[in-house]
Design a protein around this motif. Structure first.
Motif, PDB file in Angstrom:
ATOM      1  N   LYS A 120       0.783  -1.128   0.048  1.00  0.00           N
ATOM      2  CA  LYS A 120       0.048   0.063   0.046  1.00  0.00           C
ATOM      3  C   LYS A 120       0.897   1.314   0.070  1.00  0.00           C
ATOM      4  O   LYS A 120       0.498   2.095  -0.739  1.00  0.00           O
ATOM      5  CB  LYS A 120      -1.090   0.009   1.249  1.00  0.00           C
ATOM      6  N   ALA A 121       1.947   1.213   0.797  1.00  0.00           N
ATOM      7  CA  ALA A 121       2.774   2.477   0.947  1.00  0.00           C
ATOM      8  C   ALA A 121       3.630   2.509  -0.459  1.00  0.00           C
ATOM      9  O   ALA A 121       3.965   3.649  -1.169  1.00  0.00           O
ATOM     10  CB  ALA A 121       3.694   2.140   1.980  1.00  0.00           C
ATOM     11  N   VAL A 122       3.972   1.440  -1.006  1.00  0.00           N
ATOM     12  CA  VAL A 122       4.733   1.287  -2.275  1.00  0.00           C
ATOM     13  C   VAL A 122       3.943   2.013  -3.360  1.00  0.00           C
ATOM     14  O   VAL A 122       4.192   3.105  -4.156  1.00  0.00           O
ATOM     15  CB  VAL A 122       5.318   0.290  -2.791  1.00  0.00           C
ATOM     16  N   LEU A 123       2.634   1.709  -3.478  1.00  0.00           N
ATOM     17  CA  LEU A 123       1.654   2.097  -4.356  1.00  0.00           C
ATOM     18  C   LEU A 123       1.442   3.633  -4.168  1.00  0.00           C
ATOM     19  O   LEU A 123       1.076   4.271  -5.158  1.00  0.00           O
ATOM     20  CB  LEU A 123       0.503   1.375  -4.328  1.00  0.00           C
ATOM     21  N   HIS A 124       1.281   4.252  -3.109  1.00  0.00           N
ATOM     22  CA  HIS A 124       1.220   5.384  -2.725  1.00  0.00           C
ATOM     23  C   HIS A 124       2.265   6.279  -3.280  1.00  0.00           C
ATOM     24  O   HIS A 124       2.255   7.531  -3.762  1.00  0.00           O
ATOM     25  CB  HIS A 124       1.102   5.829  -1.055  1.00  0.00           C
ATOM     26  N   LEU A 125       3.504   6.004  -3.138  1.00  0.00           N
ATOM     27  CA  LEU A 125       4.733   6.528  -3.738  1.00  0.00           C
ATOM     28  C   LEU A 125       4.653   6.767  -5.222  1.00  0.00           C
ATOM     29  O   LEU A 125       4.851   7.812  -5.820  1.00  0.00           O
ATOM     30  CB  LEU A 125       6.048   5.883  -3.316  1.00  0.00           C
ATOM     31  N   GLU A 126       4.331   5.587  -5.878  1.00  0.00           N
ATOM     32  CA  GLU A 126       4.046   5.491  -7.188  1.00  0.00           C
ATOM     33  C   GLU A 126       2.951   6.464  -7.760  1.00  0.00           C
ATOM     34  O   GLU A 126       3.138   7.163  -8.806  1.00  0.00           O
ATOM     35  CB  GLU A 126       4.015   4.090  -7.953  1.00  0.00           C
ATOM     36  N   ILE A 129       4.165   9.998  -7.675  1.00  0.00           N
ATOM     37  CA  ILE A 129       5.143  10.441  -8.856  1.00  0.00           C
ATOM     38  C   ILE A 129       4.243  10.504  -9.910  1.00  0.00           C
ATOM     39  O   ILE A 129       4.380  11.636 -10.766  1.00  0.00           O
ATOM     40  CB  ILE A 129       6.038   9.387  -9.180  1.00  0.00           C
ATOM     41  N   ASN A 130       3.082   9.743 -10.252  1.00  0.00           N
ATOM     42  CA  ASN A 130       2.339  10.050 -11.492  1.00  0.00           C
ATOM     43  C   ASN A 130       1.553  11.314 -11.442  1.00  0.00           C
ATOM     44  O   ASN A 130       1.457  12.161 -12.514  1.00  0.00           O
ATOM     45  CB  ASN A 130       1.332   9.076 -11.499  1.00  0.00           C
ATOM     46  N   ARG A 131       1.266  11.785 -10.318  1.00  0.00           N
ATOM     47  CA  ARG A 131       0.575  13.161 -10.203  1.00  0.00           C
ATOM     48  C   ARG A 131       1.512  14.084 -10.330  1.00  0.00           C
ATOM     49  O   ARG A 131       1.086  15.301 -10.764  1.00  0.00           O
ATOM     50  CB  ARG A 131      -0.047  13.129  -8.786  1.00  0.00           C
ATOM     51  N   GLN A 132       2.776  14.219  -9.949  1.00  0.00           N
ATOM     52  CA  GLN A 132       3.703  15.215 -10.412  1.00  0.00           C
ATOM     53  C   GLN A 132       3.931  15.192 -11.650  1.00  0.00           C
ATOM     54  O   GLN A 132       4.276  16.348 -12.292  1.00  0.00           O
ATOM     55  CB  GLN A 132       5.096  14.802  -9.496  1.00  0.00           C
ATOM     56  N   ILE A 133       3.931  14.140 -12.518  1.00  0.00           N
ATOM     57  CA  ILE A 133       4.258  14.000 -13.808  1.00  0.00           C
ATOM     58  C   ILE A 133       3.070  14.926 -14.533  1.00  0.00           C
ATOM     59  O   ILE A 133       3.309  15.579 -15.298  1.00  0.00           O
ATOM     60  CB  ILE A 133       4.129  12.398 -14.330  1.00  0.00           C
ATOM     61  N   LYS A 134       1.925  14.621 -13.997  1.00  0.00           N
ATOM     62  CA  LYS A 134       0.740  15.366 -14.704  1.00  0.00           C
ATOM     63  C   LYS A 134       0.947  16.794 -14.471  1.00  0.00           C
ATOM     64  O   LYS A 134       0.815  17.572 -15.151  1.00  0.00           O
ATOM     65  CB  LYS A 134      -0.608  15.046 -14.075  1.00  0.00           C
ATOM     66  N   ALA A 135       1.392  17.302 -13.045  1.00  0.00           N
ATOM     67  CA  ALA A 135       1.647  18.684 -12.845  1.00  0.00           C
ATOM     68  C   ALA A 135       2.659  19.263 -13.636  1.00  0.00           C
ATOM     69  O   ALA A 135       2.730  20.541 -14.250  1.00  0.00           O
ATOM     70  CB  ALA A 135       1.818  18.883 -11.281  1.00  0.00           C
ATOM     71  N   LEU A 136       3.524  18.449 -13.973  1.00  0.00           N
ATOM     72  CA  LEU A 136       4.907  18.995 -14.712  1.00  0.00           C
ATOM     73  C   LEU A 136       4.329  19.349 -16.342  1.00  0.00           C
ATOM     74  O   LEU A 136       4.571  20.139 -16.878  1.00  0.00           O
ATOM     75  CB  LEU A 136       6.004  17.793 -14.738  1.00  0.00           C
TER      76      LEU A 136
END
Length: 248
Positions: A120-126, A129-136
């Motif tokens: 669950k924690a690993v999936l949260h990290l990933e 990152i996906n949200r950060q990619i979208k913001a970029l």
């Protein structure tokens, strides 16, 4: 470089309302901290308790308490019988903060990698990152930064030492101010940051503390690399000095 506007405290606070159902001190603290970190309140600017209180329709007491909290993290200097002033940007504090963060976060990512079975924690990290990619992709610097902070906070949470993140945050005020100035000088590493984040999270997922540490060091960088970045941008250093001098 985008020029920073020189606005009064009342102009900067215009249109901002406090939520009566939330703590006054924390709200005022967060508002002023954001203005200082984003260099809208420049180094040396006097911050009047009365002006802040009147602009936010609050009493002076929570404003005073918020300013004391800001002094505790080095963002303002309270001078008896004179007033409260935004603290100068300190390159020495910046380097010390980079060192502090690197040492503490190495421990966090190593411990997180040892807990790689926490899916669950690993999936949260990933997902972060996906949200950060979208913001970029959307060119939203503010959101990109928020997800950057969220990811690093999540490393400490996965390591089971979330309280340490609070200590890290308190030491990072000059890091945040200089990071904002770097953006103004178009010193950006958006896509590179994403790739480095992916490497850290991949090492955590693989359960490799050594690889997680190596990826983090590559991401945050050594003190020498931070000094090199500043030294290779003399215009940025000159502007920081100008900001500090103009506020005296």
């Amino acid at each position: 470089m985008t020029q920073l506007k020189d606005e009064s405290v009342s102009e900067l606070l215009k249109g901002i309302s406090l939520d009566a159902n939330q703590g006054m001190v924390q709200q005022i603290y967060a508002i002023l901290m954001d203005l200082i970190i984003n260099i809208r309140l420049k180094p040396g600017r006097r911050v009047s308790e009365k002006e802040v209180a009147e602009s936010l329709k609050a009493s002076k007491t929570p404003v005073r308490e918020a300013l004391i909290k800001l002094e505790d993290i080095g963002l303002v200097n309270i001078v008896p019988k004179s007033g409260t002033y935004v603290a100068p940007i300190s390159l020495e504090h910046y380097i010390e903060a980079c060192f502090t963060r690197l040492q503490l976060e190495i421990g966090a990512v190593r411990r997180a990698a040892e807990r790689s079975n926490d899916l669950k924690a690993v999936l949260h990290l990933e997902a972060t990152i996906n949200r950060q990619i979208k913001a970029l992709g959307e060119g939203d610097d503010q959101l990109f930064f928020q997800y950057d902070e969220a990811l690093h906070k999540a490393f400490f949470e996965m390591a089971g030492v979330s309280g340490v993140w609070s200590l890290v945050k308190k030491s990072q005020t000059d890091v945040y101010r200089i990071r904002h100035l770097k953006r103004l000088y178009n010193i950006r590493r958006g896509q590179q940051v994403i790739e480095e984040h992916r490497d850290i999270v991949a090492a955590i997922r693989a359960g490799s503390p050594d690889d997680a540490e190596a990826a983090l060091v590559q991401h945050i960088g050594s003190l020498e690399s931070e000094i090199d970045v500043l030294s290779s941008n003399p215009e940025l250093l000159d502007y920081i000095e100008t900001l500090n001098i103009s506020g005296k």
